[in-house]
Each structure stands twice: as structure tokens, then as C-alpha cells.
Write a protein that holds these residues in place. Structure first.
Motif, short mmCIF file in Angstrom:
data_model
loop_
_atom_site.label_atom_id
_atom_site.label_comp_id
_atom_site.label_asym_id
_atom_site.label_seq_id
_atom_site.Cartn_x
_atom_site.Cartn_y
_atom_site.Cartn_z
N ILE A 11 7.96 13.06 -4.02
CA ILE A 11 8.33 12.26 -2.83
C ILE A 11 7.23 11.23 -2.61
N GLY A 17 2.62 8.39 -6.82
CA GLY A 17 3.93 8.96 -7.18
C GLY A 17 4.49 8.36 -8.46
N ILE A 46 0.85 -5.76 -2.09
CA ILE A 46 0.00 -6.55 -1.17
C ILE A 46 -1.50 -6.31 -1.41
N SER A 47 -1.81 -5.40 -2.33
CA SER A 47 -3.22 -5.01 -2.49
C SER A 47 -4.06 -6.12 -3.12
N THR A 161 3.17 10.79 -0.50
CA THR A 161 3.65 9.85 0.51
C THR A 161 2.53 9.06 1.19
N GLU A 336 -7.02 -0.35 5.80
CA GLU A 336 -6.57 -0.37 4.41
C GLU A 336 -6.22 1.04 3.94
N GLY A 364 -2.93 11.61 -4.26
CA GLY A 364 -3.15 10.27 -3.69
C GLY A 364 -3.76 10.33 -2.31
N TYR A 376 -11.47 1.74 -5.67
CA TYR A 376 -11.68 3.20 -5.75
C TYR A 376 -10.46 3.99 -5.29
N ASN A 377 -9.70 3.43 -4.33
CA ASN A 377 -8.56 4.20 -3.83
C ASN A 377 -7.42 4.27 -4.84
N ALA A 381 -5.71 7.51 -6.78
CA ALA A 381 -4.26 7.70 -6.93
C ALA A 381 -3.92 8.01 -8.39
#
Ligand code: FAD
Length: 392
Positions: A11, A17, A46-47, A161, A336, A364, A376-377, A381
């Protein structure tokens, strides 16, 4: 009632995901990927200002905040930034380092979305968007999901999610609700990498500088970041402020060194006989507007050659230790990422599976692992998705 069966249901078709679905499908598992949003992977799109800062070549566990700081070590070491760049190389997606190890797409973020989409198709992942997951029940063999498009059974269920940042594009607390349903603990989700708000008092003299950006060293206690600070009409932003915001506890003072590259006392002592006004002298180091404000705020409006020792110390304290107490953050709408989330103590760091619930995984941003600004994020993920995909 007809029930469709899958080995794994995921999900959330965002960064984690999509990655997890593709890798799980590559292992010949049947995978269903569900998302409530009609659009695919809006956050990737948008990142990084539209170019997706998809990893950081210097990523180490020290670049992450968590109430369990060692939790991320396993995932980050098994799937590294190099693994992701190898994937991009294989599909000839161009990228470049902008600064501080941050890798961005040459073209735009859609390249990453298209790649993940392609990998999912190739791995026979069934994806449905615009789907509401109404309930999740534990069964003898796994999980049963009631959704707006039917009932599905699976052996393993992955929650990807994300967090609460930018609800305007579909962020929800769904993952936290699933955790609560299964008795899995949470660390309070809060906005991170977020602009800081200032009180009316402080804005009175800073708001006229709105739009001014300068290189700075911003610190809270022993944590500091050297990047740009931006003054806005509501408070402070820019990379240095976003970075430190993740460490702000709602009460701390933020200390800003406005001139970290040099020592203002030394600079003035080297120009002791200068006839320039302080404002004029400072404009060699700051924008004209900021130089004027420093002179006004310190109430030192003299020629450099006339400055007393006391005035020099006052000026130095101001420039190198400008202290502000934010009144708050600009919240999830402007954040963010979310810090906090599913408590890592409830998960296996080797697989991301919940200790209490066999077959239930969290990956994530929904997990209490929050990266610094700078790629880093997304790396978290990819890495957390990778280890889950090899365990489902
Ligand atoms: C403006 C902005 C810029 C950013 N830039 C960068 C960057 O350049 N580099 C970087 O490393 N990080 C960046 N980030 C952070 C990064 O986007 C996230 O950390 C990352 O996307 C997290 O991946 P995820 O898969 O866990 O969650 P997401 O990518 O947020 O995906 C979650 C998915 O779950 C879906 N979902 C949510 N609720 C439900 C529900 N109830 N039912 C079904 N589906 C649901 C959402 O629609 C979404 O598709 C940025 C974030 C923002 C907001």
C-alpha cells in the motif's frame, strides 16, 4: 464474494512502494500495488525542485535521525547509493552531483518515476491507483484487504504510505493507523526539514530583510549545519534552517553565525584605520541590506577606525552568535518530511517486518528514520524497500 489472491500487497506507490514492488516482482512473486492517489509518485515528481535529489553519495547512518539511531545501518549498508546509481547507469539515466554529494537527474524527476514504472511493468506488478483501502484484517494465512475495488488476500503486506508532509498531494496518516490497529508503537510524527516561524517581535526587524539569503552556520546545542539561511516574511528558511529544524525541540534557541568563513574581529583589526562606516565595511561581507540591518540592530553606526573594544565584542557576538527563538514551524504543509513514525523497536532492522505481526512490513518515511536534506530520504526509501523486498 470473489477474492483475488496475491503473494504480496503493497500500500503506497511512492518511492519506497514502487521500489519494493519492482524488486518483489523480480523474485517471481505476485504483487499488487495500491495507492489512493490517481497520480503516480507525486513526491518524486516535485522533489529536488523537479530534478529529484535521489540519493547522496556520502550517506551514512549519521545522516539520519531516529529514536533508534542504529536501526538504519543494516538497510543502508545492504542497498547503498552506488546500487541506485548503478541502476540509473544501466538504464542510461543521466545525473550529476550538485553539491555536498547530492545527486540530481540531468533531465527531471520524471526519469526516476518512468524507470520505477517500467521496472514494475517488467516485473508483472499489478498496480491500481485511486483505491481506498477500507479495512485490513489478519487471517490464518496472511491478510485480507477490503478496498473500493474489491477484496484481496495476501501472505505479506507492506505499508509504504509515507508520512504527513504535504497533505495537499495526498499524504495521510494511514500507515500510523495500521500500526495502531496492530498494537505497534509510534514515535510522535512531527514536521521536519521545515521552515521556522518567528514571533511578531522578531519579525518586526527581520521581515524587511525578507528574501535575503546568506551563507551561515546554524546550530542547536552541538548540532550544526553550514549552508544558506533565507529570511522570509514568516521567519527563516533555506537549507541550513531546514536541516536544523529536524533537531528543534519546540523550545531551543537557534544560533546563527552569519559569517562562518571568517572572524569579524580579525577582519576589522586588519583594517583598523579604515574611514569607512561600519555599514559600508560590512557590505563587503554581506548584502547591502543585511549590512545596513546589522549596523542598525547593533546600534553601531561609526567609522571602523572609531570602534571601541566593547563595540567590537558586541558586533562579533551579534554576527557570530545571532540567537533566535522560533515560535514554531510552518507545519506539515510546508515540511519536506515527517520525523517520528513507526517505532523502529517494533521492526526487524534486517527485514522491516513487525516483530509482533508476522508478514506485516513498514518501509520508507512511515518509519521513524528521517534523513537530512540532500537525497538521504530517498536513499532510505530505496534501502528499506530493498530489504523488505528480499524478505516478503
Ligand atoms: C517538496 C518535497 C521535496 C523533496 N525533495 C526530496 C529530495 O530531493 N531528496 C530526498 O531524498 N527527499 C526529498 N523529499 C522527501 C521524499 O520525497 C520522501 O522522503 C520520500 O518520498 C518518502 O518515500 P515513501 O515512499 O516513504 O513515501 P511517499 O513517496 O510519500 O509515498 C507514499 C505513497 O503512499 C500513498 N498514500 C498515502 N496515504 C495513502 C492511503 N491512505 N491509501 C493509499 N495510499 C496512500 C501516497 O499517495 C504516496 O503515493 C522531498 C519531499 C517534499 C515534500
Amino acid at each position: 464474494m470473489s477474492v483475488c489472491k496475491y503473494d504480496t500487497i503493497i500500500i503506497g506507490a511512492g518511492a519506497a512502494g514502487l521500489m519494493c514492488a519492482a524488486l518483489t516482482g523480480q523474485r517471481s512473486k505476485s504483487v499488487l500495488l495500491l495507492d489512493h492517489s490517481k497520480k503516480l509518485a507525486e513526491k518524486i515528481r516535485i522533489s529536488g525542485g523537479g530534478r529529484c535529489n535521489f540519493t547522496n553519495i556520502n550517506a551514512t547512518p549519521e545522516n539520519y535521525l531516529s529514536s533508534s539511531p542504529k536501526f538504519c545501518i543494516s538497510a543502508l549498508s545492504r542497498y547503498t547509493p552506488r546500487h541506485f546509481t548503478e541502476l540509473l547507469d544501466k538504464y542510461q539515466i543521466g545525473y550529476h552531483e550538485k553539491t555536498l554529494g547530492q545527486l540530481f537527474c540531468n533531465n527531471n524527476a520524471q526519469d526516476i518515476i518512468n524507470l520505477l514504472d517500467f521496472l514494475n511493468t517488467e516485473a508483472n506488478v499489478k498496480r491500481s491507483q485511486g483505491v481506498i483501502v477500507e479495512s485490513i484484517d489478519k487471517t490464518m494465512f496472511g491478510f485480507r484487504l477490503n478496498t473500493s475495488i474489491g477484496v484481496f488476500d495476501c501472505e505479506t503486506l507492506v505499508i509504504a504510505t509515507g508520512g504527513l508532509a504535504v497533505p495537499q498531494i495526498g499524504a495521510t496518516g494511514f500507515g500510523y493507523e495500521v500500526a495502531k490497529q496492530f498494537g505497534i508503537g509510534l514515535i510522535k510524527p512531527e514536521p521536519a526539514l521545515v521552515p521556522l516561524a518567528l514571533s511578531a517581535n522578531e519579525l518586526h526587524y527581520l521581515a524587511p530583510l525578507s528574501g535575503t539569503s546568506f551563507f551561515s552556520n546554524v546550530s542547536i546545542n552541538k548540532t550544526s549545519f553550514q549552508e544558506n539561511t533565507l529570511i522570509t516574511h514568516r521567519g527563516l528558511s533555506g537549507p541550513a534552517i531546514l536541516q536544523i529544524s529536524s533537531y528543534w525541540n519546540g523550545n531551543d534557541q537557534v544560533i546563527i553565525d552569519l559569517l562562518p568563513q571568517c572572524n569579524i574581529i580579525e577582519e576589522i583589526n586588519n583594517n583598523k584605520s579604515s574611514n569607512k562606516t561600519l555599514e559600508n565595511f560590512l557590505s563587503a561581507y554581506f548584502s547591502v541590506r543585511l549590512a545596513k540591518s546589522i549596523s542598525e540592530m547593533t546600534q553601531i553606526n561609526k567609522q571602523v577606525c572609531q570602534l571601541s573594544k566593547i563595540e567590537l565584542t558586541k558586533l562579533s557576538d551579534f554576527i557570530h552568535g545571532f540567537a533566535l527563538k522560533p515560535s514554531g514551524t510552518l507545519g506539515f504543509k510546508k515540511a519536506e518530511v515527517t520525523k517520528g513514525g513507526v517505532d523502529c523497536k517494533e521492526l526487524s532492522s534486517k527485514s522491516m517486518m513487525a516483530n509482533k505481526i508476522d508478514g506485516l512490513f513498514f518501509i520508507g518515511e512511515v518509519v521513524d528514520v528521517t534523513g537530512w536534506l540532500g537525497g538521504y530520504n530517498f536513499q532510505w526509501a530505496w534501502s528499506s524497500a530493498f530489504i523488505a523486498a528480499h524478505s516478503v
